[in-house]
Motif scaffolding. Sequence first.
Motif, PDB file in Angstrom:
ATOM      1  N   ALA A 223      55.233  -2.594  15.230  1.00  0.00           N
ATOM      2  CA  ALA A 223      56.114  -2.762  14.064  1.00  0.00           C
ATOM      3  C   ALA A 223      55.710  -4.001  13.275  1.00  0.00           C
ATOM      4  O   ALA A 223      55.709  -3.991  12.033  1.00  0.00           O
ATOM      5  CB  ALA A 223      57.565  -2.845  14.506  1.00  0.00           C
ATOM      6  N   LEU A 224      55.362  -5.065  13.958  1.00  0.00           N
ATOM      7  CA  LEU A 224      54.923  -6.297  13.300  1.00  0.00           C
ATOM      8  C   LEU A 224      53.617  -6.068  12.553  1.00  0.00           C
ATOM      9  O   LEU A 224      53.461  -6.500  11.407  1.00  0.00           O
ATOM     10  CB  LEU A 224      54.779  -7.419  14.339  1.00  0.00           C
ATOM     11  N   GLN A 225      52.675  -5.354  13.200  1.00  0.00           N
ATOM     12  CA  GLN A 225      51.407  -5.058  12.540  1.00  0.00           C
ATOM     13  C   GLN A 225      51.631  -4.166  11.319  1.00  0.00           C
ATOM     14  O   GLN A 225      51.025  -4.357  10.263  1.00  0.00           O
ATOM     15  CB  GLN A 225      50.440  -4.362  13.514  1.00  0.00           C
ATOM     16  N   GLU A 226      52.495  -3.198  11.451  1.00  0.00           N
ATOM     17  CA  GLU A 226      52.800  -2.316  10.322  1.00  0.00           C
ATOM     18  C   GLU A 226      53.447  -3.103   9.186  1.00  0.00           C
ATOM     19  O   GLU A 226      53.104  -2.924   8.013  1.00  0.00           O
ATOM     20  CB  GLU A 226      53.726  -1.183  10.764  1.00  0.00           C
TER      21      GLU A 226
ATOM     22  N   GLN B  50      50.767  -5.055   7.474  1.00  0.00           N
ATOM     23  CA  GLN B  50      49.959  -4.176   6.633  1.00  0.00           C
ATOM     24  C   GLN B  50      50.702  -3.833   5.339  1.00  0.00           C
ATOM     25  O   GLN B  50      50.111  -3.806   4.259  1.00  0.00           O
ATOM     26  CB  GLN B  50      49.597  -2.891   7.394  1.00  0.00           C
ATOM     27  N   ILE B  51      51.988  -3.582   5.467  1.00  0.00           N
ATOM     28  CA  ILE B  51      52.793  -3.279   4.270  1.00  0.00           C
ATOM     29  C   ILE B  51      52.805  -4.475   3.334  1.00  0.00           C
ATOM     30  O   ILE B  51      52.636  -4.346   2.116  1.00  0.00           O
ATOM     31  CB  ILE B  51      54.228  -2.861   4.673  1.00  0.00           C
ATOM     32  N   ILE B  52      52.985  -5.659   3.892  1.00  0.00           N
ATOM     33  CA  ILE B  52      52.997  -6.885   3.080  1.00  0.00           C
ATOM     34  C   ILE B  52      51.639  -7.097   2.427  1.00  0.00           C
ATOM     35  O   ILE B  52      51.550  -7.398   1.232  1.00  0.00           O
ATOM     36  CB  ILE B  52      53.412  -8.104   3.928  1.00  0.00           C
ATOM     37  N   ALA B  53      50.550  -6.920   3.187  1.00  0.00           N
ATOM     38  CA  ALA B  53      49.199  -7.086   2.641  1.00  0.00           C
ATOM     39  C   ALA B  53      48.951  -6.079   1.525  1.00  0.00           C
ATOM     40  O   ALA B  53      48.404  -6.416   0.463  1.00  0.00           O
ATOM     41  CB  ALA B  53      48.160  -6.940   3.749  1.00  0.00           C
ATOM     42  N   HIS B  54      49.370  -4.845   1.742  1.00  0.00           N
ATOM     43  CA  HIS B  54      49.198  -3.808   0.718  1.00  0.00           C
ATOM     44  C   HIS B  54      50.012  -4.151  -0.531  1.00  0.00           C
ATOM     45  O   HIS B  54      49.533  -3.983  -1.663  1.00  0.00           O
ATOM     46  CB  HIS B  54      49.624  -2.445   1.299  1.00  0.00           C
ATOM     47  N   ALA B  55      51.228  -4.614  -0.333  1.00  0.00           N
ATOM     48  CA  ALA B  55      52.079  -4.997  -1.459  1.00  0.00           C
ATOM     49  C   ALA B  55      51.452  -6.142  -2.246  1.00  0.00           C
ATOM     50  O   ALA B  55      51.487  -6.160  -3.479  1.00  0.00           O
ATOM     51  CB  ALA B  55      53.466  -5.374  -0.963  1.00  0.00           C
TER      52      ALA B  55
END
Length: 98
Positions: free
Chosen positions: A5-8, A11-16
Amino acid sequence: RQREALQEAEQIIAHAKEEAERAKAHAEADLEEYVRRREQQAAAKIAQAEASAVDEIRDRAIELAIAATARLLEEKMSGKAGDDAVAAAIKQLPDKLH
């Protein structure tokens, strides 16, 4: 599971962040293009105003020259002096036409 969940989330933050950077770059490019177009429009309006002013000045100068010429002709060509000048011009016509 928490690690996934932390990695996801990361990834969401990096993508954003990537999307935000792309949006920022796109917005900056749009703004630059808008400013460039507005500058071109302003330059065109200035050039048009300058041309219009030059035309108005030229037209006014022509009007003044015509009025001054008419006044001079009225003053200098009246009476005997005018009659003599017209007669001399008519006399020279045949020489000027050949």
